[in-house]
Design a protein around this motif. Structure first.
Motif, PDB file in Angstrom:
ATOM      1  N   SER A  74      17.462  50.020 -24.816  1.00  0.00           N
ATOM      2  CA  SER A  74      17.569  48.802 -24.006  1.00  0.00           C
ATOM      3  C   SER A  74      17.936  47.598 -24.862  1.00  0.00           C
ATOM      4  CB  SER A  74      16.252  48.536 -23.270  1.00  0.00           C
ATOM      5  OG  SER A  74      15.996  49.524 -22.297  1.00  0.00           O
ATOM      6  N   GLY A  75      17.299  47.489 -26.032  1.00  0.00           N
ATOM      7  CA  GLY A  75      17.586  46.367 -26.916  1.00  0.00           C
ATOM      8  C   GLY A  75      18.987  46.430 -27.486  1.00  0.00           C
ATOM      9  N   LEU A  76      19.394  47.600 -27.960  1.00  0.00           N
ATOM     10  CA  LEU A  76      20.706  47.734 -28.585  1.00  0.00           C
ATOM     11  C   LEU A  76      21.835  47.527 -27.586  1.00  0.00           C
ATOM     12  CD1 LEU A  76      20.088  50.781 -30.964  1.00  0.00           C
ATOM     13  CD2 LEU A  76      20.134  48.343 -31.555  1.00  0.00           C
ATOM     14  N   ALA A  77      21.654  47.983 -26.335  1.00  0.00           N
ATOM     15  CA  ALA A  77      22.687  47.790 -25.321  1.00  0.00           C
ATOM     16  C   ALA A  77      22.853  46.319 -24.978  1.00  0.00           C
ATOM     17  CB  ALA A  77      22.341  48.584 -24.061  1.00  0.00           C
ATOM     18  N   LEU A  78      21.786  45.556 -25.051  1.00  0.00           N
ATOM     19  CA  LEU A  78      21.881  44.111 -24.847  1.00  0.00           C
ATOM     20  C   LEU A  78      22.538  43.430 -26.041  1.00  0.00           C
ATOM     21  CD1 LEU A  78      18.508  43.138 -23.140  1.00  0.00           C
ATOM     22  CD2 LEU A  78      20.738  42.271 -22.479  1.00  0.00           C
ATOM     23  N   LEU A  79      22.033  43.741 -27.219  1.00  0.00           N
ATOM     24  CA  LEU A  79      22.492  43.063 -28.425  1.00  0.00           C
ATOM     25  C   LEU A  79      23.958  43.359 -28.730  1.00  0.00           C
ATOM     26  CD1 LEU A  79      21.848  41.334 -30.899  1.00  0.00           C
ATOM     27  CD2 LEU A  79      20.893  43.380 -31.997  1.00  0.00           C
ATOM     28  N   ALA A  80      24.380  44.594 -28.546  1.00  0.00           N
ATOM     29  CA  ALA A  80      25.731  44.994 -28.924  1.00  0.00           C
ATOM     30  C   ALA A  80      26.809  44.242 -28.161  1.00  0.00           C
ATOM     31  CB  ALA A  80      25.908  46.498 -28.717  1.00  0.00           C
ATOM     32  N   LEU A  87      26.481  41.133 -26.655  1.00  0.00           N
ATOM     33  CA  LEU A  87      26.401  39.675 -26.653  1.00  0.00           C
ATOM     34  C   LEU A  87      27.653  39.093 -27.296  1.00  0.00           C
ATOM     35  CD1 LEU A  87      22.716  38.974 -27.807  1.00  0.00           C
ATOM     36  CD2 LEU A  87      23.646  38.718 -25.500  1.00  0.00           C
ATOM     37  N   GLY A  88      27.903  37.801 -27.048  1.00  0.00           N
ATOM     38  CA  GLY A  88      29.004  37.138 -27.730  1.00  0.00           C
ATOM     39  C   GLY A  88      28.815  37.218 -29.234  1.00  0.00           C
ATOM     40  N   GLU A  89      29.918  37.265 -29.973  1.00  0.00           N
ATOM     41  CA  GLU A  89      29.841  37.507 -31.415  1.00  0.00           C
ATOM     42  C   GLU A  89      28.967  36.515 -32.168  1.00  0.00           C
ATOM     43  OE1 GLU A  89      32.847  38.254 -35.239  1.00  0.00           O
ATOM     44  OE2 GLU A  89      33.620  38.112 -33.191  1.00  0.00           O
ATOM     45  N   PRO A  90      29.088  35.203 -31.954  1.00  0.00           N
ATOM     46  CA  PRO A  90      28.228  34.264 -32.715  1.00  0.00           C
ATOM     47  C   PRO A  90      26.746  34.502 -32.471  1.00  0.00           C
ATOM     48  CG  PRO A  90      30.050  33.110 -31.672  1.00  0.00           C
ATOM     49  CD  PRO A  90      30.034  34.482 -31.087  1.00  0.00           C
ATOM     50  N   GLU A  91      26.387  34.702 -31.213  1.00  0.00           N
ATOM     51  CA  GLU A  91      24.987  34.934 -30.856  1.00  0.00           C
ATOM     52  C   GLU A  91      24.493  36.249 -31.439  1.00  0.00           C
ATOM     53  OE1 GLU A  91      22.395  34.085 -26.813  1.00  0.00           O
ATOM     54  OE2 GLU A  91      24.419  34.891 -26.644  1.00  0.00           O
ATOM     55  N   ARG A  92      25.322  37.283 -31.342  1.00  0.00           N
ATOM     56  CA  ARG A  92      24.946  38.600 -31.880  1.00  0.00           C
ATOM     57  C   ARG A  92      24.762  38.539 -33.392  1.00  0.00           C
ATOM     58  NH1 ARG A  92      29.232  41.214 -30.449  1.00  0.00           N
ATOM     59  NH2 ARG A  92      30.270  41.315 -32.471  1.00  0.00           N
ATOM     60  N   GLU A  93      25.687  37.915 -34.083  1.00  0.00           N
ATOM     61  CA  GLU A  93      25.610  37.860 -35.541  1.00  0.00           C
ATOM     62  C   GLU A  93      24.399  37.069 -36.009  1.00  0.00           C
ATOM     63  OE1 GLU A  93      29.313  36.452 -37.039  1.00  0.00           O
ATOM     64  OE2 GLU A  93      30.297  38.398 -36.831  1.00  0.00           O
ATOM     65  N   ALA A  94      24.034  36.027 -35.265  1.00  0.00           N
ATOM     66  CA  ALA A  94      22.861  35.240 -35.637  1.00  0.00           C
ATOM     67  C   ALA A  94      21.589  36.069 -35.527  1.00  0.00           C
ATOM     68  CB  ALA A  94      22.763  33.999 -34.752  1.00  0.00           C
ATOM     69  N   GLY A 133      16.035  57.369 -24.942  1.00  0.00           N
ATOM     70  CA  GLY A 133      16.559  56.353 -24.043  1.00  0.00           C
ATOM     71  C   GLY A 133      18.067  56.258 -24.132  1.00  0.00           C
ATOM     72  N   LEU A 134      18.709  56.015 -23.002  1.00  0.00           N
ATOM     73  CA  LEU A 134      20.144  55.770 -22.938  1.00  0.00           C
ATOM     74  C   LEU A 134      20.325  54.537 -22.076  1.00  0.00           C
ATOM     75  CD1 LEU A 134      22.939  58.405 -22.332  1.00  0.00           C
ATOM     76  CD2 LEU A 134      23.046  56.140 -21.310  1.00  0.00           C
ATOM     77  N   ALA A 135      21.033  53.517 -22.598  1.00  0.00           N
ATOM     78  CA  ALA A 135      21.127  52.241 -21.893  1.00  0.00           C
ATOM     79  C   ALA A 135      22.546  51.701 -21.912  1.00  0.00           C
ATOM     80  CB  ALA A 135      20.172  51.219 -22.515  1.00  0.00           C
ATOM     81  N   VAL A 136      22.871  50.963 -20.858  1.00  0.00           N
ATOM     82  CA  VAL A 136      24.170  50.299 -20.740  1.00  0.00           C
ATOM     83  C   VAL A 136      23.933  48.825 -20.426  1.00  0.00           C
ATOM     84  CG1 VAL A 136      25.312  52.392 -19.934  1.00  0.00           C
ATOM     85  CG2 VAL A 136      24.343  50.792 -18.265  1.00  0.00           C
ATOM     86  N   PRO A 137      24.908  47.962 -20.735  1.00  0.00           N
ATOM     87  CA  PRO A 137      24.746  46.546 -20.408  1.00  0.00           C
ATOM     88  C   PRO A 137      24.968  46.282 -18.928  1.00  0.00           C
ATOM     89  CG  PRO A 137      26.897  46.922 -21.383  1.00  0.00           C
ATOM     90  CD  PRO A 137      26.163  48.233 -21.466  1.00  0.00           C
ATOM     91  N   VAL A 138      24.302  45.258 -18.435  1.00  0.00           N
ATOM     92  CA  VAL A 138      24.523  44.749 -17.077  1.00  0.00           C
ATOM     93  C   VAL A 138      25.075  43.339 -17.220  1.00  0.00           C
ATOM     94  CG1 VAL A 138      23.471  44.142 -14.871  1.00  0.00           C
ATOM     95  CG2 VAL A 138      22.622  46.127 -16.144  1.00  0.00           C
ATOM     96  N   ARG A 139      26.183  43.064 -16.563  1.00  0.00           N
ATOM     97  CA  ARG A 139      26.865  41.779 -16.735  1.00  0.00           C
ATOM     98  C   ARG A 139      26.785  40.937 -15.469  1.00  0.00           C
ATOM     99  NH1 ARG A 139      30.022  42.414 -21.410  1.00  0.00           N
ATOM    100  NH2 ARG A 139      30.338  44.604 -22.015  1.00  0.00           N
ATOM    101  N   ASP A 140      27.026  39.627 -15.635  1.00  0.00           N
ATOM    102  CA  ASP A 140      27.123  38.759 -14.471  1.00  0.00           C
ATOM    103  C   ASP A 140      28.597  38.596 -14.105  1.00  0.00           C
ATOM    104  OD1 ASP A 140      28.201  37.002 -16.295  1.00  0.00           O
ATOM    105  OD2 ASP A 140      26.493  35.637 -16.324  1.00  0.00           O
TER     106      ASP A 140
END
Length: 238
Positions: free
Chosen positions: A135-141, A143-150, A186-193
């Motif tokens: 769940s965490g990795l699917a969210l983090l992966a 994210l926008g690059e600046p936010e993810r890298e931070a 666990g197997l997770a995918v991102p959910v987008r708006d």
């Protein structure tokens, strides 16, 4: 900014219990460095207000927190619940929906599989580092690059985490095992708006005994995530 030391200590105890599950006062005192008398007094107060409950000599999260969790991300949870129930019926496994809270993820909705005696479940409000678990990795992966890298820069072993996230993006989903609970996959995918930003992750959780063919769940999980997105856009647009 001034803060209340007593309130901060109580919150530290709640977060510790959320991270590790039911704890004894001795374990909490040792982990937080608080005086045992202070820990006992804070736990008694939290128990009196329903934020923790006592099970033997251990304290677990209480009903008050569960009620509060029910008010978190109401639109997202509302549109996701039916989709998750449908998919859980098809896969016969537990589905969880998680959202990001700074450098952690929080489980805000769950539909437990009902066809198997042995299954994996979490409590609503359960949280863990965003760098752990599917769940965490699917969210983090995603994210926008600046936010993810931070966030990656603040983690332990950032280069290893960056490599894992690149693999998740290449696959379109994250798979982990034994990171949060021994014997759980666990197997997770991102959910987008509507604008493509990641707002949550949708995961299927299974015990080790049912891992053959586990990655076959990736496609129906991704389809369900897309369905949640469409419903979420419709709910927001009303």
């Amino acid at each position: 900014m001034e803060i209340s030391k007593t309130a901060d200590q109580a919150l530290v105890l709640l977060l510790r219990i959320a991270d590790l599950g039911a704890q004894t006062p001795v374990e909490l005192a040792r982990a937080t460095g608080m005086n045992r008398t202070v820990v006992h007094r804070l736990l008694a107060t939290l128990q009196g207000r329903g934020f923790v409950l006592k099970r033997g000599d251990r304290y677990a999260l209480g009903a008050a927190l569960m009620r509060m969790a029910g008010q978190f991300e109401p639109e997202l949870r509302s549109v996701a619940r039916g989709v998750m129930a449908d998919l859980s019926d098809r896969l016969r496994e537990t589905l969880v929906l998680a959202v990001r809270e700074d450098d952690q993820v929080v489980i805000v909705e769950q539909v437990a599989g009902s066809q198997h005696l042995v299954r994996v479940q979490y409590e609503l409000g359960y949280r863990h580092p965003i760098t752990l678990g599917a769940s965490g990795l699917a969210l983090l992966a995603f994210l926008g690059e600046p936010e993810r890298e931070a966030l990656v820069a603040r983690a332990e072993e950032p280069e290893r985490i960056a490599r894992r996230l690149a693999e998740v993006r290449a696959l379109g989903y994250a798979v982990t095992h034994d990171e949060l609970r021994v014997g759980a996959y666990g197997l997770a995918v991102p959910v987008r708006d509507g604008d493509g930003s990641v707002v949550a992750s949708l995961a299927v959780i299974v015990p080790t005994t049912r891992t053959p063919g586990f990655t076959d769940h990736a496609h129906p999980l991704a389809e369900s995530a897309e369905r949640i997105t469409k419903l979420l856009v419709g709910a927001v647009g009303v």
